[in-house]
Design a protein around this motif. Sequence first.
Motif, PDB file in Angstrom:
ATOM      1  N   UNK A  70      -9.780  -7.059   3.773  1.00 53.81           N
ATOM      2  CA  UNK A  70      -8.394  -6.640   3.548  1.00 53.81           C
ATOM      3  C   UNK A  70      -7.464  -7.780   3.164  1.00 53.81           C
ATOM      4  N   UNK A  71      -7.470  -8.939   3.879  1.00 56.19           N
ATOM      5  CA  UNK A  71      -6.591 -10.040   3.448  1.00 56.19           C
ATOM      6  C   UNK A  71      -6.882 -10.502   2.028  1.00 56.19           C
ATOM      7  N   UNK A  72      -8.156 -10.407   1.625  1.00 57.39           N
ATOM      8  CA  UNK A  72      -8.508 -10.792   0.251  1.00 57.39           C
ATOM      9  C   UNK A  72      -8.008  -9.749  -0.740  1.00 57.39           C
ATOM     10  N   UNK A  73      -8.237  -8.475  -0.440  1.00 57.55           N
ATOM     11  CA  UNK A  73      -7.917  -7.407  -1.390  1.00 57.55           C
ATOM     12  C   UNK A  73      -6.433  -7.330  -1.701  1.00 57.55           C
ATOM     13  N   UNK A  99       2.385  -4.052 -11.399  1.00 58.22           N
ATOM     14  CA  UNK A  99       3.659  -3.771 -12.041  1.00 58.22           C
ATOM     15  C   UNK A  99       4.844  -4.018 -11.134  1.00 58.22           C
ATOM     16  N   UNK A 100       6.062  -3.765 -11.659  1.00 57.30           N
ATOM     17  CA  UNK A 100       7.269  -3.993 -10.860  1.00 57.30           C
ATOM     18  C   UNK A 100       7.374  -2.973  -9.742  1.00 57.30           C
ATOM     19  N   UNK A 101       8.034  -3.346  -8.631  1.00 58.00           N
ATOM     20  CA  UNK A 101       8.157  -2.408  -7.518  1.00 58.00           C
ATOM     21  C   UNK A 101       9.090  -1.257  -7.864  1.00 58.00           C
ATOM     22  N   UNK A 102       8.821  -0.067  -7.319  1.00 57.17           N
ATOM     23  CA  UNK A 102       9.746   1.046  -7.520  1.00 57.17           C
ATOM     24  C   UNK A 102      11.054   0.783  -6.779  1.00 57.17           C
ATOM     25  N   UNK A 133       0.264  -6.478  -6.323  1.00 60.59           N
ATOM     26  CA  UNK A 133       1.664  -6.735  -5.997  1.00 60.59           C
ATOM     27  C   UNK A 133       1.989  -6.299  -4.558  1.00 60.59           C
ATOM     28  N   UNK A 134       3.002  -6.935  -3.938  1.00 60.63           N
ATOM     29  CA  UNK A 134       3.307  -6.623  -2.533  1.00 60.63           C
ATOM     30  C   UNK A 134       3.597  -5.148  -2.260  1.00 60.63           C
ATOM     31  N   UNK A 135       4.221  -4.457  -3.213  1.00 60.05           N
ATOM     32  CA  UNK A 135       4.567  -3.065  -2.950  1.00 60.05           C
ATOM     33  C   UNK A 135       3.349  -2.147  -2.991  1.00 60.05           C
ATOM     34  N   UNK A 136       2.165  -2.711  -3.272  1.00 57.30           N
ATOM     35  CA  UNK A 136       0.921  -1.946  -3.241  1.00 57.30           C
ATOM     36  C   UNK A 136       0.113  -2.221  -1.966  1.00 57.30           C
ATOM     37  N   UNK A 137       0.655  -3.044  -1.053  1.00 55.93           N
ATOM     38  CA  UNK A 137      -0.122  -3.450   0.116  1.00 55.93           C
ATOM     39  C   UNK A 137      -0.614  -2.270   0.953  1.00 55.93           C
ATOM     40  N   UNK A 138       0.266  -1.295   1.187  1.00 59.07           N
ATOM     41  CA  UNK A 138      -0.129  -0.161   2.009  1.00 59.07           C
ATOM     42  C   UNK A 138      -1.291   0.606   1.403  1.00 59.07           C
ATOM     43  N   UNK A 139      -1.203   0.896   0.115  1.00 65.17           N
ATOM     44  CA  UNK A 139      -2.252   1.648  -0.562  1.00 65.17           C
ATOM     45  C   UNK A 139      -3.561   0.873  -0.592  1.00 65.17           C
ATOM     46  N   UNK A 151       9.665  -0.400  -0.602  1.00 68.32           N
ATOM     47  CA  UNK A 151       9.015  -1.333  -1.514  1.00 68.32           C
ATOM     48  C   UNK A 151       9.732  -2.671  -1.523  1.00 68.32           C
ATOM     49  N   UNK A 152      11.058  -2.636  -1.456  1.00 62.82           N
ATOM     50  CA  UNK A 152      11.822  -3.883  -1.405  1.00 62.82           C
ATOM     51  C   UNK A 152      11.502  -4.670  -0.149  1.00 62.82           C
ATOM     52  N   UNK A 153      11.419  -3.960   0.981  1.00 62.73           N
ATOM     53  CA  UNK A 153      11.081  -4.634   2.234  1.00 62.73           C
ATOM     54  C   UNK A 153       9.693  -5.238   2.174  1.00 62.73           C
TER      55      UNK A 153
END
Length: 416
Positions: free
Chosen positions: A124-127, A201-204, A132-138, A209-211
């Motif tokens: 997980x830390x690698x993946x 891509x850019x965050x929504x 982008x950060x706003x994709x971390x949860x998914x 997502x901003x947090x």
Amino acid sequence: MNQPNQPSLARAWSVPLAGMGINLALGVLYTWSVFAAALIDQLHWTKTQSQFPYTLACVMFALFMVPAGRMVDKFGPRLVATIGGILAGAGMIISGVTQSLAGITIGFGLIVGAALGFGYGAPTPAAVKWFQPHKKGLIAGLVVAGFGLASVYTAPMTKYFLANYGISRTFIYEGIIFLAVIVILAQVLAFPPPGYVPYGGPPPATRAATAASSKQDFSPREMLITPQFYLLWLMFCFAASAGLLVIGHLAKIAQIQGGINWGFVFVAVLAIANAGGRVLAGWLSDRLGRTNTMLLVFAIQAANMLLFASYKSAATLFIGSVLTGIAYGANLSLFPSATYDYFGLKNAGINYGLVFTAWGAGALIGPIIAGRAADLTGGYNASYLISAALLVVAAILSFVTKPPVKPVSDGQAVKV
């Protein structure tokens, strides 16, 4: 368009997919209730004894996530996952060779438990660093979904092996399979190279997502002095204990409450819901925020535990298994994502390893209390009520859990 020397999108996706595959092998932990039922029926273990290897494995899993996380940050995920594969195979084989309470507790509980810490702590830390950060949860949800989904095939496979080859050979055969799969897939894991531009891509334009993308990196010591660490730890502990209670005993719960001797089917059903809950909660929390999603999950599981004693038919046990799987699985994507949001990705391995010790504490609370209650009263009702109360406490804590504040050198404070 790719940057110079930018790895392809296919290479980026290969890391979470390999991580999912590793977790599909390591998820044999969630099939323990099938092993436990066989140990009770064939080797005449008590229900409490049947939980010793499982509970020790959970504790070792949590404890070894800390050194594994440190090693991932320092040496990369490939080596750490390979160690996990070797230990997983060795522990299962030792369990099969010894076939005693002490031997299986050492083999499965101690050695496989340590393997889980190494193998689960690496992908997980690698993946998440490839996206982008706003994709971390998914992304985190997809990686850990493999662990939850594993029982879909390991439960019927274990049931088949037990019926045709006995307990000893079942441990040995599965040990050989898991060793090979994990070691091969571990070679795919890697951190992205320097200068890499994450995909996604850019965050929504959402607050969540901003947090997720606005952070600083905390060292483990800095993290441990924040109240947010302890709030996350307590919520994770209480929420995990409920799911682990059901997972560790489900085959026997079906037998006692419903007179059903094919409880391994519910184990597989729970596994599907477990995996789905991880992906769903990861996706949802990227939009609603981590703690808002946590509150929803805790409320669902608290209601489910209050009702679990009334589940006495195949239909109601099916519903209870689905709700348990979704809620429990959600925690395994919510808490790593929240850890990375709050404390950054630089020390992601060890920081989440420290948060994950809460899961090990939950393993001590849920399965053992449930086993003791069943031995004393013949049923699990008292343990359901205890779990529901702990989940209510977790829900209350979610209201006061906010992003941490990190001091900076000029005396200012930066909200993460």
